[in-house]
Design a protein around this motif. Structure first.
Motif, PDB file in Angstrom:
ATOM      1  N   MET A  92       0.845  -1.181   0.000  1.00 26.51           N
ATOM      2  CA  MET A  92       0.000   0.000   0.000  1.00 26.51           C
ATOM      3  C   MET A  92       0.886   1.239   0.000  1.00 26.51           C
ATOM      4  O   MET A  92       1.808   1.338   0.791  1.00 26.51           O
ATOM      5  N   PRO A  93       0.616   2.194  -0.900  1.00 25.93           N
ATOM      6  CA  PRO A  93       1.445   3.395  -0.942  1.00 25.93           C
ATOM      7  C   PRO A  93       1.323   4.205   0.348  1.00 25.93           C
ATOM      8  O   PRO A  93       0.250   4.275   0.948  1.00 25.93           O
ATOM      9  N   SER A  94       2.439   4.784   0.765  1.00 30.38           N
ATOM     10  CA  SER A  94       2.406   5.610   1.976  1.00 30.38           C
ATOM     11  C   SER A  94       1.823   6.987   1.686  1.00 30.38           C
ATOM     12  O   SER A  94       1.316   7.651   2.577  1.00 30.38           O
ATOM     13  N   GLU A  95       1.904   7.411   0.451  1.00 34.80           N
ATOM     14  CA  GLU A  95       1.324   8.689   0.030  1.00 34.80           C
ATOM     15  C   GLU A  95      -0.160   8.503  -0.258  1.00 34.80           C
ATOM     16  O   GLU A  95      -0.579   7.415  -0.654  1.00 34.80           O
ATOM     17  N   PRO A  96      -0.947   9.562  -0.100  1.00 27.28           N
ATOM     18  CA  PRO A  96      -2.360   9.448  -0.507  1.00 27.28           C
ATOM     19  C   PRO A  96      -2.448   9.133  -1.999  1.00 27.28           C
ATOM     20  O   PRO A  96      -1.619   9.568  -2.788  1.00 27.28           O
ATOM     21  N   LEU A  97      -3.458   8.366  -2.354  1.00 33.40           N
ATOM     22  CA  LEU A  97      -3.652   8.008  -3.757  1.00 33.40           C
ATOM     23  C   LEU A  97      -4.066   9.233  -4.563  1.00 33.40           C
ATOM     24  O   LEU A  97      -4.789  10.099  -4.058  1.00 33.40           O
ATOM     25  N   PRO A  98      -3.636   9.301  -5.821  1.00 37.36           N
ATOM     26  CA  PRO A  98      -4.064  10.424  -6.665  1.00 37.36           C
ATOM     27  C   PRO A  98      -5.584  10.416  -6.841  1.00 37.36           C
ATOM     28  O   PRO A  98      -6.227   9.359  -6.822  1.00 37.36           O
ATOM     29  N   ALA A  99      -6.124  11.582  -7.057  1.00 31.63           N
ATOM     30  CA  ALA A  99      -7.579  11.727  -7.207  1.00 31.63           C
ATOM     31  C   ALA A  99      -8.113  10.870  -8.340  1.00 31.63           C
ATOM     32  O   ALA A  99      -9.205  10.311  -8.238  1.00 31.63           O
ATOM     33  N   TRP A 100      -7.363  10.715  -9.426  1.00 32.30           N
ATOM     34  CA  TRP A 100      -7.856   9.943 -10.563  1.00 32.30           C
ATOM     35  C   TRP A 100      -8.011   8.467 -10.216  1.00 32.30           C
ATOM     36  O   TRP A 100      -8.893   7.808 -10.742  1.00 32.30           O
ATOM     37  N   VAL A 101      -7.185   7.976  -9.297  1.00 28.99           N
ATOM     38  CA  VAL A 101      -7.316   6.577  -8.863  1.00 28.99           C
ATOM     39  C   VAL A 101      -8.603   6.411  -8.065  1.00 28.99           C
ATOM     40  O   VAL A 101      -9.368   5.462  -8.285  1.00 28.99           O
ATOM     41  N   LEU A 102      -8.857   7.330  -7.166  1.00 29.88           N
ATOM     42  CA  LEU A 102     -10.084   7.275  -6.366  1.00 29.88           C
ATOM     43  C   LEU A 102     -11.317   7.423  -7.256  1.00 29.88           C
ATOM     44  O   LEU A 102     -12.342   6.775  -7.014  1.00 29.88           O
ATOM     45  N   GLN A 103     -11.213   8.237  -8.281  1.00 34.02           N
ATOM     46  CA  GLN A 103     -12.321   8.403  -9.227  1.00 34.02           C
ATOM     47  C   GLN A 103     -12.603   7.082  -9.948  1.00 34.02           C
ATOM     48  O   GLN A 103     -13.763   6.705 -10.127  1.00 34.02           O
ATOM     49  N   GLN A 104     -11.566   6.380 -10.355  1.00 34.69           N
ATOM     50  CA  GLN A 104     -11.751   5.087 -11.017  1.00 34.69           C
ATOM     51  C   GLN A 104     -12.380   4.081 -10.065  1.00 34.69           C
ATOM     52  O   GLN A 104     -13.241   3.292 -10.452  1.00 34.69           O
ATOM     53  N   ARG A 105     -11.958   4.102  -8.816  1.00 38.74           N
ATOM     54  CA  ARG A 105     -12.533   3.211  -7.805  1.00 38.74           C
ATOM     55  C   ARG A 105     -14.020   3.475  -7.657  1.00 38.74           C
ATOM     56  O   ARG A 105     -14.823   2.552  -7.576  1.00 38.74           O
ATOM     57  N   ARG A 106     -14.403   4.759  -7.631  1.00 35.32           N
ATOM     58  CA  ARG A 106     -15.828   5.114  -7.522  1.00 35.32           C
ATOM     59  C   ARG A 106     -16.602   4.671  -8.753  1.00 35.32           C
ATOM     60  O   ARG A 106     -17.744   4.208  -8.653  1.00 35.32           O
ATOM     61  N   ARG A 107     -16.003   4.790  -9.946  1.00 37.09           N
ATOM     62  CA  ARG A 107     -16.666   4.358 -11.180  1.00 37.09           C
ATOM     63  C   ARG A 107     -16.957   2.865 -11.156  1.00 37.09           C
ATOM     64  O   ARG A 107     -18.044   2.434 -11.531  1.00 37.09           O
ATOM     65  N   VAL A 108     -15.990   2.080 -10.720  1.00 36.28           N
ATOM     66  CA  VAL A 108     -16.183   0.628 -10.651  1.00 36.28           C
ATOM     67  C   VAL A 108     -17.269   0.308  -9.626  1.00 36.28           C
ATOM     68  O   VAL A 108     -18.157  -0.504  -9.886  1.00 36.28           O
ATOM     69  N   GLY A 109     -17.232   0.953  -8.470  1.00 39.59           N
ATOM     70  CA  GLY A 109     -18.251   0.724  -7.453  1.00 39.59           C
ATOM     71  C   GLY A 109     -19.644   1.063  -7.946  1.00 39.59           C
ATOM     72  O   GLY A 109     -20.600   0.317  -7.713  1.00 39.59           O
ATOM     73  N   SER A 110     -19.759   2.168  -8.656  1.00 42.77           N
ATOM     74  CA  SER A 110     -21.054   2.566  -9.210  1.00 42.77           C
ATOM     75  C   SER A 110     -21.542   1.561 -10.237  1.00 42.77           C
ATOM     76  O   SER A 110     -22.728   1.242 -10.306  1.00 42.77           O
TER      77      SER A 110
END
Length: 77
Positions: free
Chosen positions: A1-19
């Protein structure tokens, strides 16, 4: 797991898959619990995937796709 926060585009992709998982589940009139049973996963896992609360494994996505009767790529469309 990255120690840095994930980039916004990664979180956006995660939300797209969840939706998309939620959309396909509801189109088949399945509850989260029933989808979990069909996929061999806990209902909480389905809940977390749909809400993009955590990064899920490709294994879980493959199980969910099969339970929904779609190819895994359909979760990314």
């Amino acid at each position: 797991m990255p120690s840095e926060p994930l980039p916004a585009w990664v979180l956006q992709q995660r939300r797209r898959v969840g939706s998309r998982v939620r959309e396909l589940r509801e189109a088949r009139e399945l509850s989260q619990e029933r989808l979990g049973e069909l996929a061999g996963l806990d209902r909480k896992t389905i809940y977390r995937v749909e809400l993009a609360q955590y990064g899920t494994s490709i294994d879980h996505l493959a199980l969910i796709a099969r339970a929904l009767g779609v190819e895994i790529v359909a979760l990314f469309n």
